[in-house]
Design an enzyme around this catalytic site. Structure first.
Site, PDB file in Angstrom:
ATOM      1  N   MET A  29       0.926  -1.164  -0.087  1.00 33.45           N
ATOM      2  CA  MET A  29       0.121   0.268  -0.086  1.00 33.45           C
ATOM      3  C   MET A  29       0.794   1.473   0.388  1.00 33.45           C
ATOM      4  O   MET A  29       1.712   1.253   0.748  1.00 33.45           O
ATOM      5  CB  MET A  29      -0.582  -0.111   1.331  1.00 33.45           C
ATOM      6  CG  MET A  29      -1.730  -1.311   1.469  1.00 33.45           C
ATOM      7  SD  MET A  29      -3.053  -1.310   2.898  1.00 33.45           S
ATOM      8  CE  MET A  29      -2.063  -1.573   4.190  1.00 33.45           C
ATOM      9  N   ALA A  30       0.628   2.337  -0.545  1.00 28.50           N
ATOM     10  CA  ALA A  30       1.093   3.282  -1.494  1.00 28.50           C
ATOM     11  C   ALA A  30       1.227   4.233  -0.441  1.00 28.50           C
ATOM     12  O   ALA A  30      -0.150   4.783   0.316  1.00 28.50           O
ATOM     13  CB  ALA A  30       0.900   3.710  -2.150  1.00 28.50           C
ATOM     14  N   GLN A  82       7.070  -5.092  -4.657  1.00 20.31           N
ATOM     15  CA  GLN A  82       6.216  -4.480  -5.470  1.00 20.31           C
ATOM     16  C   GLN A  82       6.825  -4.342  -7.424  1.00 20.31           C
ATOM     17  O   GLN A  82       6.726  -3.265  -6.387  1.00 20.31           O
ATOM     18  CB  GLN A  82       4.647  -4.653  -5.601  1.00 20.31           C
ATOM     19  CG  GLN A  82       3.644  -5.077  -6.504  1.00 20.31           C
ATOM     20  CD  GLN A  82       2.250  -4.074  -6.698  1.00 20.31           C
ATOM     21  OE1 GLN A  82       2.195  -3.099  -6.034  1.00 20.31           O
ATOM     22  NE2 GLN A  82       1.360  -5.513  -5.625  1.00 20.31           N
ATOM     23  N   CYS A 113      -3.907  -1.629  -9.845  1.00 20.51           N
ATOM     24  CA  CYS A 113      -4.178  -0.261  -9.530  1.00 20.51           C
ATOM     25  C   CYS A 113      -5.444   0.523 -10.212  1.00 20.51           C
ATOM     26  O   CYS A 113      -5.471   0.654 -11.312  1.00 20.51           O
ATOM     27  CB  CYS A 113      -2.917   0.348  -9.268  1.00 20.51           C
ATOM     28  SG  CYS A 113      -2.743   1.978  -8.696  1.00 20.51           S
ATOM     29  N   LYS A 155      -0.841 -10.103  -9.642  1.00 15.92           N
ATOM     30  CA  LYS A 155      -2.157  -9.302  -8.563  1.00 15.92           C
ATOM     31  C   LYS A 155      -2.073  -8.553  -9.921  1.00 15.92           C
ATOM     32  O   LYS A 155      -2.175  -7.842  -9.980  1.00 15.92           O
ATOM     33  CB  LYS A 155      -1.390  -8.560  -7.490  1.00 15.92           C
ATOM     34  CG  LYS A 155      -2.886  -8.049  -6.755  1.00 15.92           C
ATOM     35  CD  LYS A 155      -2.555  -7.209  -5.718  1.00 15.92           C
ATOM     36  CE  LYS A 155      -3.841  -7.184  -5.185  1.00 15.92           C
ATOM     37  NZ  LYS A 155      -3.196  -5.927  -3.445  1.00 15.92           N
ATOM     38  N   GLY A 218      -9.138  -8.483  -0.586  1.00 19.67           N
ATOM     39  CA  GLY A 218     -10.740  -7.935  -0.461  1.00 19.67           C
ATOM     40  C   GLY A 218     -11.645  -8.157   0.698  1.00 19.67           C
ATOM     41  O   GLY A 218     -12.387  -9.291   0.902  1.00 19.67           O
ATOM     42  N   GLY A 241      -5.570  -6.614   2.631  1.00 20.09           N
ATOM     43  CA  GLY A 241      -4.722  -4.829   2.921  1.00 20.09           C
ATOM     44  C   GLY A 241      -5.363  -4.010   3.793  1.00 20.09           C
ATOM     45  O   GLY A 241      -4.218  -3.066   4.762  1.00 20.09           O
ATOM     46  N   ARG A 242      -6.195  -2.712   3.720  1.00 20.07           N
ATOM     47  CA  ARG A 242      -6.601  -1.972   4.178  1.00 20.07           C
ATOM     48  C   ARG A 242      -7.178  -2.444   5.253  1.00 20.07           C
ATOM     49  O   ARG A 242      -7.290  -2.032   6.700  1.00 20.07           O
ATOM     50  CB  ARG A 242      -7.730  -1.685   3.778  1.00 20.07           C
ATOM     51  CG  ARG A 242      -7.551  -0.341   3.199  1.00 20.07           C
ATOM     52  CD  ARG A 242      -9.164  -0.019   1.515  1.00 20.07           C
ATOM     53  NE  ARG A 242     -10.102  -0.921   1.144  1.00 20.07           N
ATOM     54  CZ  ARG A 242     -11.577  -1.095   1.424  1.00 20.07           C
ATOM     55  NH1 ARG A 242     -12.088  -0.128   2.190  1.00 20.07           N
ATOM     56  NH2 ARG A 242     -12.002  -2.125   0.999  1.00 20.07           N
TER      57      ARG A 242
END
Length: 381
Positions: A29-30, A82, A113, A155, A218, A241-242
């Site tokens: 994650m950026a 990545q 992305c 991905k 997800g 991720g989040r």
């Protein structure tokens, strides 16, 4: 909850030479998954922790900022990076530099992305629509990585939008061209991060790709979500991720769940303050105090989500500028406040669905293998 017996008894996930137990991957994650945050997560549980997105062009040109981002801790195994690119030749050259100089042990690639500045130039989630170009990139990258025994993974998302699904072709192509594993974020680019992820797409991808691991991504916001995803889809591992934003201890919960142990309760606010302080220390070591404290500010709302913290104190956390000030603010927290139940759900950016910005004529010919002009992207997104 689904019967997870089969999930817990599945063979261990292997990505190239690496056994991944538990079968958990931290999504790049950026602005988030720098060496400090990765180490914080690793202190809770095992898995693969991927650094922020690195652009192939920046590696080839040895951009100083990118080289700083390509920092790994002494205990990171495997060191996972990545890579983003749209030109097969540039990607191959970047991979050869990375593996030739021993800069990483695993290379993932970003074809998921959804951000407009990426898709408008044909990169990210737009690129798998161009089947031949996608195949060229995976083949050149995977073969260069294989020369050093480094696994190359891919991905991607379900597709551009509901009218342009690309994930089944992308999975088959990636497998045929030498990818060691594929990961599917079960949303389209048009969804961005809104709505619900369609886990049934992960199951369909698993049916289509049988020779390499398929990972699902997800809506994994709790350990139970990961077990359910694997039980419902048959996928070989999960990408988080989040769900871990402001919750690095989620990886400890995941490790316990996959081992069949009781999931530990969420931390009290005093422990969250300790984790926040640890995060600050690690960031300062990596970037220096000024940049680190500025970077830490965006994490504050995630760490404090759901806790009884007044608006004025939250505002002060969001503007913190020194370690001493952070210590003063942490001392003001109610250390005994229990972890709130409503902090288990979605966190981080969600936004709204919308039309995907693409280059002019991008959808005219999926077999066009011309390289788009997207190589000026900055590492980290």
């Amino acid at each position: 909850m689904e019967d997870v017996t089969a999930t817990l008894s599945k063979p261990a996930l292997r990505i190239g030479p690496y056994e991944v137990d538990p079968p958990v991957v931290l999504a790049p994650m950026a602005g988030i998954t720098n060496v400090a945050f990765r180490r914080l997560c690793q202190e809770y549980g095992a898995g693969i922790y991927v650094c922020e997105m690195i652009t192939a062009r920046a590696v080839v040109e040895r951009h100083p900022g990118t080289m700083h981002m390509m920092t790994f801790g002494p205990n990171e195994k495997p060191r996972s990076m990545q890579l983003y690119g749209v030109d097969p030749k540039t990607m191959r050259e970047a991979v050869k530099i990375i593996v030739g100089e021993g800069l990483a042990d695993h290379i993932d690639s970003n074809f998921g992305c959804p951000v407009a500045k990426v898709t408008r130039k044909g990169g990210g989630a737009a690129l798998p629509f161009k089947r031949r170009l996608f195949a060229d990139i995976v083949r050149e990258s995977a073969s260069a990585a294989a020369e050093a025994g480094v696994p190359f993974t891919v991905k991607f998302r379900i597709g551009i939008d509901d009218d342009h699904h690309t994930y089944l072709d992308a999975g088959r192509i990636a497998e045929a061209e030498g990818a060691a594993a594929v990961s599917l974020h079960a949303r389209t680019a048009a969804q961005r991060y809104s709505g619900k992820a369609d886990w049934s797409a992960i199951a369909r991808l698993k049916e289509a790709v049988t020779g390499i691991p398929v990972l699902g991504n997800g809506d994994i916001f709790a350990a139970d979500d990961a077990l359910r995803m694997m039980a419902e889809t048959g996928c070989d591992g999960v990408v988080v991720g989040r769900g871990c934003l402001g919750r690095p201890w989620l990886f400890g919960e995941l490790e316990a769940a996959f081992a069949g142990r009781p999931v530990p309760p969420g931390p009290k606010l005093g422990e969250v303050g300790r984790v926040l302080r640890r995060h600050a220390e690690l960031l300062i070591k990596h970037d220096g105090a000024r940049k680190a404290l500025r970077d830490l500010r965006k994490h504050m709302a995630w760490y404090l989500m759901g806790f009884p913290v007044g608006s004025e104190l939250r505002r002060r956390f969001a503007m913190v500028s020194s370690l001493d000030e952070l210590d003063e603010l942490i001392a003001l927290l109610d250390a005994d406040a229990p972890f709130p139940a409503d902090a288990e759900g979605p966190r981080g950016r969600q936004g709204s669905p919308g039309k995907v910005t693409l280059p002019h004529g991008w959808l005219n010919d999926p077999d066009d293998d011309c390289v788009p002009e997207a190589e000026d992207m900055h590492s980290g997104g």
